[in-house]
Design a protein around this motif. Structure first.
Motif, short mmCIF file in Angstrom:
data_model
loop_
_atom_site.label_atom_id
_atom_site.label_comp_id
_atom_site.label_asym_id
_atom_site.label_seq_id
_atom_site.Cartn_x
_atom_site.Cartn_y
_atom_site.Cartn_z
N ALA A 44 0.85 -1.20 0.00
CA ALA A 44 0.00 0.00 0.00
C ALA A 44 0.88 1.24 0.00
O ALA A 44 1.78 1.37 0.84
N VAL A 45 0.64 2.13 -0.96
CA VAL A 45 1.39 3.39 -1.07
C VAL A 45 0.41 4.52 -0.79
O VAL A 45 -0.62 4.64 -1.46
N THR A 46 0.75 5.34 0.21
CA THR A 46 -0.12 6.45 0.60
C THR A 46 0.53 7.78 0.24
O THR A 46 1.67 8.04 0.62
N SER A 47 -0.20 8.59 -0.50
CA SER A 47 0.23 9.96 -0.84
C SER A 47 -0.55 10.90 0.07
O SER A 47 -1.78 10.88 0.08
N THR A 48 0.17 11.72 0.83
CA THR A 48 -0.47 12.68 1.73
C THR A 48 -0.18 14.08 1.22
O THR A 48 0.98 14.45 1.02
N PHE A 49 -1.25 14.84 1.03
CA PHE A 49 -1.15 16.18 0.48
C PHE A 49 -1.56 17.19 1.54
O PHE A 49 -2.58 17.03 2.19
N THR A 50 -0.74 18.23 1.71
CA THR A 50 -1.11 19.35 2.56
C THR A 50 -1.19 20.57 1.68
O THR A 50 -0.51 20.67 0.66
N GLY A 51 -2.05 21.50 2.07
CA GLY A 51 -2.19 22.70 1.27
C GLY A 51 -3.20 23.64 1.86
O GLY A 51 -3.59 23.52 3.03
N PRO B 155 -6.85 25.55 5.50
CA PRO B 155 -5.79 24.56 5.28
C PRO B 155 -6.39 23.16 5.18
O PRO B 155 -7.48 22.90 5.69
N PHE B 156 -5.69 22.24 4.52
CA PHE B 156 -6.18 20.87 4.42
C PHE B 156 -5.01 19.88 4.44
O PHE B 156 -3.88 20.22 4.09
N THR B 157 -5.33 18.69 4.87
CA THR B 157 -4.43 17.53 4.76
C THR B 157 -5.30 16.37 4.31
O THR B 157 -6.29 16.04 4.97
N GLU B 158 -4.97 15.79 3.18
CA GLU B 158 -5.74 14.69 2.60
C GLU B 158 -4.79 13.58 2.18
O GLU B 158 -3.68 13.85 1.74
N PHE C 49 -4.46 14.35 -7.80
CA PHE C 49 -5.14 14.75 -6.57
C PHE C 49 -5.97 16.01 -6.80
O PHE C 49 -7.15 16.07 -6.45
N LEU C 50 -5.35 17.04 -7.41
CA LEU C 50 -6.05 18.30 -7.63
C LEU C 50 -7.21 18.15 -8.61
O LEU C 50 -8.19 18.90 -8.53
N ALA C 51 -7.14 17.19 -9.51
CA ALA C 51 -8.23 16.97 -10.47
C ALA C 51 -9.50 16.52 -9.76
O ALA C 51 -10.61 16.78 -10.24
N ASP C 52 -9.35 15.86 -8.60
CA ASP C 52 -10.52 15.34 -7.87
C ASP C 52 -10.85 16.11 -6.60
O ASP C 52 -11.89 15.90 -6.00
N PHE C 53 -9.97 16.99 -6.16
CA PHE C 53 -10.15 17.69 -4.89
C PHE C 53 -10.89 19.00 -5.09
O PHE C 53 -10.64 19.73 -6.04
N GLY D 263 2.60 20.77 0.09
CA GLY D 263 3.50 19.70 0.51
C GLY D 263 2.94 18.34 0.16
O GLY D 263 1.72 18.15 0.12
N THR D 264 3.83 17.40 -0.12
CA THR D 264 3.44 16.04 -0.46
C THR D 264 4.38 15.08 0.25
O THR D 264 5.59 15.32 0.29
N ALA D 265 3.83 14.01 0.80
CA ALA D 265 4.65 12.97 1.43
C ALA D 265 4.16 11.62 0.92
O ALA D 265 2.97 11.41 0.71
#
Length: 174
Positions: free
Chosen positions: A77-84, A98-101, A134-138, A151-153
């Protein structure tokens, strides 16, 4: 004023967590106590090694002997975490939310033991979500606001669990 300060502090906390997650080295553990009695790495084989390149995590294959007729499930499982932040349109383009998804991509397959009690585990690979995808669906809470990823992790979890066991015999996280 108090509400905006709280939002800014939440954003910095999310960024700190994302940065800390991105700097963590992979942790690997093999516990054949969570495997059929007699299980061991076959001669010339060893614990899988997982590497991250861009958004893709690739884990090497391995062979485990002494498993009898016991199958196993391997999961990556690979998890991409986006902050913005979300910006309010206008002259000042104020930060309003602010968001973290996180989004997780998972691959999983059952590996069947051979007639000689050997489990041949193939290499595994999975790719996380890109910022563009991510941005296409957020969407921000207000459809008039514009999202910006700051930020992305990327993190991952590889596990191999034998049928009849509740805990993995191999667990690698990073």
């Amino acid at each position: 004023m108090k509400k905006s300060l709280r939002r800014i502090l939440a954003l910095f906390a999310a960024l700190f967590v994302a940065l800390a997650a991105g700097m963590t080295a992979a942790q690997a553990a093999t516990n054949f106590g969570n495997a059929p009695q007699g299980a061991h790495y076959a001669q010339g084989s060893s614990e899988p090694v997982c590497t991250l390149s861009g958004l893709t995590v690739t884990c090497t294959g391995t062979q485990i002997a002494g498993v009898g007729n016991t199958n196993a499930t391997v999961t990556l499982a690979v998890t991409s975490t986006f902050t913005g932040v979300c910006h309010n349109p206008g002259v000042n383009s104020k930060i309003v939310e602010p968001f973290t998804e996180s989004e997780t991509t998972t691959t999983s397959s059952v590996i069947t033991s051979t007639k000689n009690g050997r489990l041949v585990v193939p290499a595994q690979s999975a790719t996380g979500t890109s910022t563009a995808d991510f941005l296409a669906d957020f969407t921000c809470p207000n459809p008039n606001w514009t999202p910006e990823v700051t930020g992305t992790a990327i993190s991952f979890r590889y596990s191999l669990t034998f049928a009849g066991f509740t805990q993995p015999a191999i667990l690698i996280t990073g």
